[in-house]
Design an enzyme around this catalytic site. Structure first.
Site, short mmCIF file in Angstrom:
data_model
loop_
_atom_site.label_atom_id
_atom_site.label_comp_id
_atom_site.label_asym_id
_atom_site.label_seq_id
_atom_site.Cartn_x
_atom_site.Cartn_y
_atom_site.Cartn_z
N SER B 148 119.28 50.44 35.77
CA SER B 148 119.14 50.69 34.33
C SER B 148 120.52 50.73 33.67
O SER B 148 121.24 49.73 33.72
CB SER B 148 118.34 51.97 34.12
OG SER B 148 117.92 52.07 32.78
N ASP B 224 107.51 48.06 33.63
CA ASP B 224 108.59 48.95 33.18
C ASP B 224 108.42 49.19 31.68
O ASP B 224 108.43 48.22 30.90
CB ASP B 224 109.92 48.26 33.49
CG ASP B 224 111.13 49.13 33.23
OD1 ASP B 224 111.12 49.88 32.23
OD2 ASP B 224 112.07 49.04 34.02
N HIS B 257 109.87 51.86 36.01
CA HIS B 257 111.33 52.05 35.93
C HIS B 257 111.81 53.13 36.89
O HIS B 257 112.97 53.52 36.86
CB HIS B 257 111.67 52.44 34.48
CG HIS B 257 113.10 52.20 34.10
ND1 HIS B 257 113.67 50.95 34.07
CD2 HIS B 257 114.11 53.06 33.74
CE1 HIS B 257 114.94 51.04 33.69
NE2 HIS B 257 115.23 52.31 33.49
#
Lengths: 278, 278
Positions: B148, B224, B257
């Site tokens: 991320s 995600d 995620h």
């Protein structure tokens, strides 16, 4: 049953659920990993019982079991370690080794614990029925393992139910709770002073009293701070030698009592279970 | 440097350390896994940069990297995501996406962040020197990856230093921070309004402006929740296609995620790094 989370992982699904338990009279949370599988398949299941102060979450986050469960086609279930919630009595001093987070996988007989502390019934009867109803498991192929207090649970439930659990292993288990402080405190609190009753929840005593399984796998770190006072694997070695149980007891050099230890040998245990669960 | 913990794991050692950082003017904590190795050996090292709100602890507990690092002989280092402590300015509203836990792997130029928010210098210069002095690493064999915001860090630091990082990969990275809300907020706060400066911390812009690496591996979950607003992997695909960078971009069906996603593909990334680090 309420699904709290459902996450894709290693090709399967890591699920966390909450349900109202008749055994404990409380809501209980557990986790289940379901590996990738063919439609309609029913898979062998390994129960992982956690140690003092843990919930389902510790092994779910730190146990590193999903990759090999996906490879081997094993369902992996992690229950909580005690009832929890309003009205559930705890250790009077809030200690970590009794009450909340410390159910010892037995059914209490003493007030005030008798009302909710029924983790043996929960793990042996209620949860398997729920899992079988909701997930693709084959209850004719069950293995059981656990860590520390949960290793005690795996050994005692396994030894007491040899026809149900075709594979039994443990990580750093409390092998003789009747002989060590953690177990003596818990048994006095949950069971009272009847030492005959204690023996039914003590792996070494169960073996001495005739319980048998074909084989056991136990890993134990030799740098575990609880090794000599609380865990005492030599007592299990002696009992198994006397009883003719094929114990594989591995003292792992430099390992402590943490999930770094558990996760390091998780692969070995799951492969050992998978061999026996077919 | 102070060792906060040192645990045997998968035959190696998982270490957590704290030290006073000249870059950030604060104490910083990081984790290092050192796999089993021959005496005197110097090992390749993979840097893992974490995402918003994380510390070193998230990947250390949930990343499932130790088994394969032990197999491949990789050192794995996980820094924190920002300076922390008394006097370190945070987001005025305490939001998770700016300030503490959100350093974005750049050196701030705006007050009041310029004083402590120097994560680029910390990760590129200070921490490698410390790691090389204290652990058996070979700094001629470095790879970098992250998740991320940390995927953004891995891509931008990797693209800016192709001679240092022989392997660059990312899990669900922010590929074009200048074009998405997380990055726009962070860059405005740390860097101000100079868009030319932003481009030096934006993977897609770096590639457009001529930065090159031979290959990139990126995994991205298609479930995600940040996929379309914040992550936008198609922008990286287009930039790499234009630039002739061999991007392997894998959209992983059903993955979100979380660290369930990261840990599911950690093996693949580490094998990819090991191939390139020799």
């Amino acid at each position: 049953m309420e699904t709290l989370s459902r996450e894709r992982a290693h090709g399967g699904e890591q699920v966390v659920c909450r349900h109202r338990s008749e055994s404990t009279g409380t809501e209980m949370v557990f986790s289940v990993f379901v590996p990738p599988h063919a439609p309609g398949a029913r898979l062998p299941v390994v129960w992982f019982l956690s140690g003092l102060s843990c919930t389902h979450a510790n092994v779910t986050e730190k146990g590193e079991y999903r990759r090999v469960c996906a490879e081997l086609g094993l369902v992996f279930v992690a229950p909580d370690t005690s009832p929890r919630g309003e009205g559930v009595p705890d250790d009077p001093d809030g200690a970590y080794d009794f009450g909340l987070g410390a159910g010892f996988y037995l059914d209490a007989v003493r007030a005030p614990f008798v009302e909710h502390y029924r983790m043996r019934r929960y793990v042996l009867d209620e949860l398997p029925a729920l899992i079988a109803a909701e997930f693709p498991v084959d209850l004719s192929r069950q293995g059981i393992t656990g860590h520390s207090m949960g290793g005690h649970g795996a050994l005692t439930l396994g030894l007491s139910n040899p026809n149900r659990f075709r594979a039994v292993s443990a990580f750093a288990p409390i092998v003789a709770p009747s002989q060590v402080p953690w177990g003596q405190k818990a048994f006095a609190g949950y069971l009272g002073s009847d030492r005959a009753l204690w023996r039914r929840h003590d792996a070494v005593a169960l073996i001495e009293d005739g319980a048998r399984v074909p084989a056991l796998l136990v890993d134990q770190g030799d740098a575990d701070p609880f090794l000599t006072e609380q865990l005492r694997p030599e007592l299990l070695r002696e009992a198994c030698a006397q009883a003719g149980i094929a114990l594989t007891l591995r003292l792992q050099p430099g390992y402590t009592h943490s999930y770094y230890f558990v996760s390091s040998f998780m692969d070995d245990h799951l492969r050992w279970h998978a061999q026996r669960l077919g």
